[in-house]
Design a protein around this motif. Structure first.
Motif, PDB file in Angstrom:
ATOM      1  N   LEU A  19      42.293  39.676  48.953  1.00 45.27           N
ATOM      2  CA  LEU A  19      41.812  40.629  47.644  1.00 45.27           C
ATOM      3  C   LEU A  19      41.676  40.210  46.340  1.00 45.27           C
ATOM      4  CD1 LEU A  19      42.803  44.269  49.128  1.00 45.27           C
ATOM      5  CD2 LEU A  19      40.899  43.543  49.284  1.00 45.27           C
ATOM      6  N   LEU A  20      42.252  39.489  46.352  1.00 49.11           N
ATOM      7  CA  LEU A  20      42.734  38.753  44.562  1.00 49.11           C
ATOM      8  C   LEU A  20      41.240  37.356  44.563  1.00 49.11           C
ATOM      9  CD1 LEU A  20      44.458  38.808  41.890  1.00 49.11           C
ATOM     10  CD2 LEU A  20      45.566  37.369  42.977  1.00 49.11           C
ATOM     11  N   ASP A  21      41.702  37.131  45.695  1.00 48.62           N
ATOM     12  CA  ASP A  21      40.562  36.202  45.671  1.00 48.62           C
ATOM     13  C   ASP A  21      38.733  36.662  45.574  1.00 48.62           C
ATOM     14  OD1 ASP A  21      42.231  33.790  46.418  1.00 48.62           O
ATOM     15  OD2 ASP A  21      42.043  33.450  48.274  1.00 48.62           O
ATOM     16  N   ARG A  22      39.030  37.845  46.276  1.00 47.86           N
ATOM     17  CA  ARG A  22      37.526  37.976  46.104  1.00 47.86           C
ATOM     18  C   ARG A  22      37.165  38.701  44.482  1.00 47.86           C
ATOM     19  NH1 ARG A  22      33.174  40.271  48.392  1.00 47.86           N
ATOM     20  NH2 ARG A  22      32.469  42.518  47.727  1.00 47.86           N
ATOM     21  N   PHE A  24      38.546  37.432  42.120  1.00 46.28           N
ATOM     22  CA  PHE A  24      38.286  36.408  40.775  1.00 46.28           C
ATOM     23  C   PHE A  24      36.691  35.455  41.634  1.00 46.28           C
ATOM     24  CE2 PHE A  24      42.230  36.072  39.923  1.00 46.28           C
ATOM     25  CZ  PHE A  24      42.112  36.716  38.474  1.00 46.28           C
ATOM     26  N   LEU A  25      36.041  36.011  42.565  1.00 48.61           N
ATOM     27  CA  LEU A  25      35.196  35.032  42.364  1.00 48.61           C
ATOM     28  C   LEU A  25      33.830  36.517  42.256  1.00 48.61           C
ATOM     29  CD1 LEU A  25      34.012  33.450  44.815  1.00 48.61           C
ATOM     30  CD2 LEU A  25      33.026  35.410  46.874  1.00 48.61           C
ATOM     31  N   LEU A  26      33.663  37.303  42.524  1.00 47.35           N
ATOM     32  CA  LEU A  26      33.364  38.440  41.889  1.00 47.35           C
ATOM     33  C   LEU A  26      33.115  38.402  40.780  1.00 47.35           C
ATOM     34  CD1 LEU A  26      33.715  41.405  44.069  1.00 47.35           C
ATOM     35  CD2 LEU A  26      31.360  40.010  44.232  1.00 47.35           C
ATOM     36  N   ARG A  28      33.566  35.397  37.892  1.00 49.00           N
ATOM     37  CA  ARG A  28      33.391  34.109  38.244  1.00 49.00           C
ATOM     38  C   ARG A  28      30.989  34.476  39.015  1.00 49.00           C
ATOM     39  NH1 ARG A  28      37.387  31.723  41.531  1.00 49.00           N
ATOM     40  NH2 ARG A  28      38.796  31.468  39.984  1.00 49.00           N
ATOM     41  N   ALA A  29      30.908  35.126  39.975  1.00 47.76           N
ATOM     42  CA  ALA A  29      29.863  35.001  39.816  1.00 47.76           C
ATOM     43  C   ALA A  29      29.053  36.165  38.913  1.00 47.76           C
ATOM     44  CB  ALA A  29      29.589  36.110  41.183  1.00 47.76           C
ATOM     45  N   SER A  30      30.046  37.375  37.910  1.00 46.87           N
ATOM     46  CA  SER A  30      28.877  37.488  37.229  1.00 46.87           C
ATOM     47  C   SER A  30      29.117  36.665  35.767  1.00 46.87           C
ATOM     48  CB  SER A  30      30.102  39.058  37.367  1.00 46.87           C
ATOM     49  OG  SER A  30      31.104  38.875  36.757  1.00 46.87           O
ATOM     50  N   GLY A  31      29.894  36.008  35.214  1.00 47.26           N
ATOM     51  CA  GLY A  31      30.057  35.644  34.296  1.00 47.26           C
ATOM     52  C   GLY A  31      31.351  35.607  33.416  1.00 47.26           C
ATOM     53  N   HIS A  32      31.901  36.788  34.352  1.00 42.53           N
ATOM     54  CA  HIS A  32      33.530  37.094  33.105  1.00 42.53           C
ATOM     55  C   HIS A  32      34.494  36.388  34.183  1.00 42.53           C
ATOM     56  CE1 HIS A  32      30.600  40.014  32.556  1.00 42.53           C
ATOM     57  NE2 HIS A  32      31.118  40.185  32.148  1.00 42.53           N
ATOM     58  N   GLY A  33      34.615  35.493  34.074  1.00 45.80           N
ATOM     59  CA  GLY A  33      35.467  34.750  35.420  1.00 45.80           C
ATOM     60  C   GLY A  33      36.551  33.790  34.226  1.00 45.80           C
ATOM     61  N   GLY A  34      37.797  34.128  34.952  1.00 51.31           N
ATOM     62  CA  GLY A  34      38.637  32.895  34.151  1.00 51.31           C
ATOM     63  C   GLY A  34      38.627  31.731  33.680  1.00 51.31           C
TER      64      GLY A  34
END
Length: 114
Positions: A19-22, A24-26, A28-34
Motif C-alpha cells: 500500500l505504501l509503494d502504491r 508513493f507511485l500515485l 509521483r505520477a501526480s507530480g507530488h512525489g517525494g
C-alpha cells in the motif's frame, strides 16, 4: 454502506508495504512525489553601507535559486529580522541596521530548510 465494506475487504488483501509503494507511485505520477529537487544555496555576501546599513549583494541570486519573487523574500526577511530595507537597481538588498552574515544565513536556513 455496501461500497465501504467492499473497499475495506479489497485493501485488506494488500500488505502495508504494498500500500505504501502504491501511495508513493500515485504521488509521483501526480507530480507530488517525494523526489524533491535539492539545490545548493550560495552563502549570502554581506557588506556594510555607511555606519548603520547592511548590503546583501547576491540577494537576486538567492531569490532566483529558491524560485520566489524579490518582494516575497524581502517581506519575509524584514519580518524575521525586525528591520526595514529596500532593493537597489542591481537586485541588492539594503537593510537598515548592522547585521552579520550569520544572522542572514540563519534566517535563510530556517525558511528554506537548507
Amino acid at each position: 454502506r455496501a461500497s465501504v465494506v467492499s473497499t475495506q475487504s479489497t485493501w485488506a488483501s494488500y500488505s502495508y508495504s504494498q500500500l505504501l509503494d502504491r501511495a508513493f507511485l500515485l504521488m509521483r505520477a501526480s507530480g507530488h512525489g517525494g523526489d524533491r529537487v535539492r539545490f545548493k544555496m550560495v552563502p549570502p555576501q554581506v557588506g556594510f553601507v555607511g555606519t548603520k546599513g547592511t548590503m546583501w549583494s547576491n540577494y537576486g541570486d538567492v531569490c532566483n535559486t529558491v524560485g520566489r519573487t524579490h518582494e516575497h523574500v524581502m517581506s519575509y526577511f524584514m519580518n524575521e529580522l525586525g528591520t526595514s530595507g529596500s532593493l537597489d537597481k542591481n537586485s541588492r538588498m539594503i537593510i537598515k541596521g548592522s547585521l552579520k552574515r550569520i544572522q542572514i544565513t540563519n534566517v535563510t536556513t530556517k525558511k528554506y530548510n537548507l
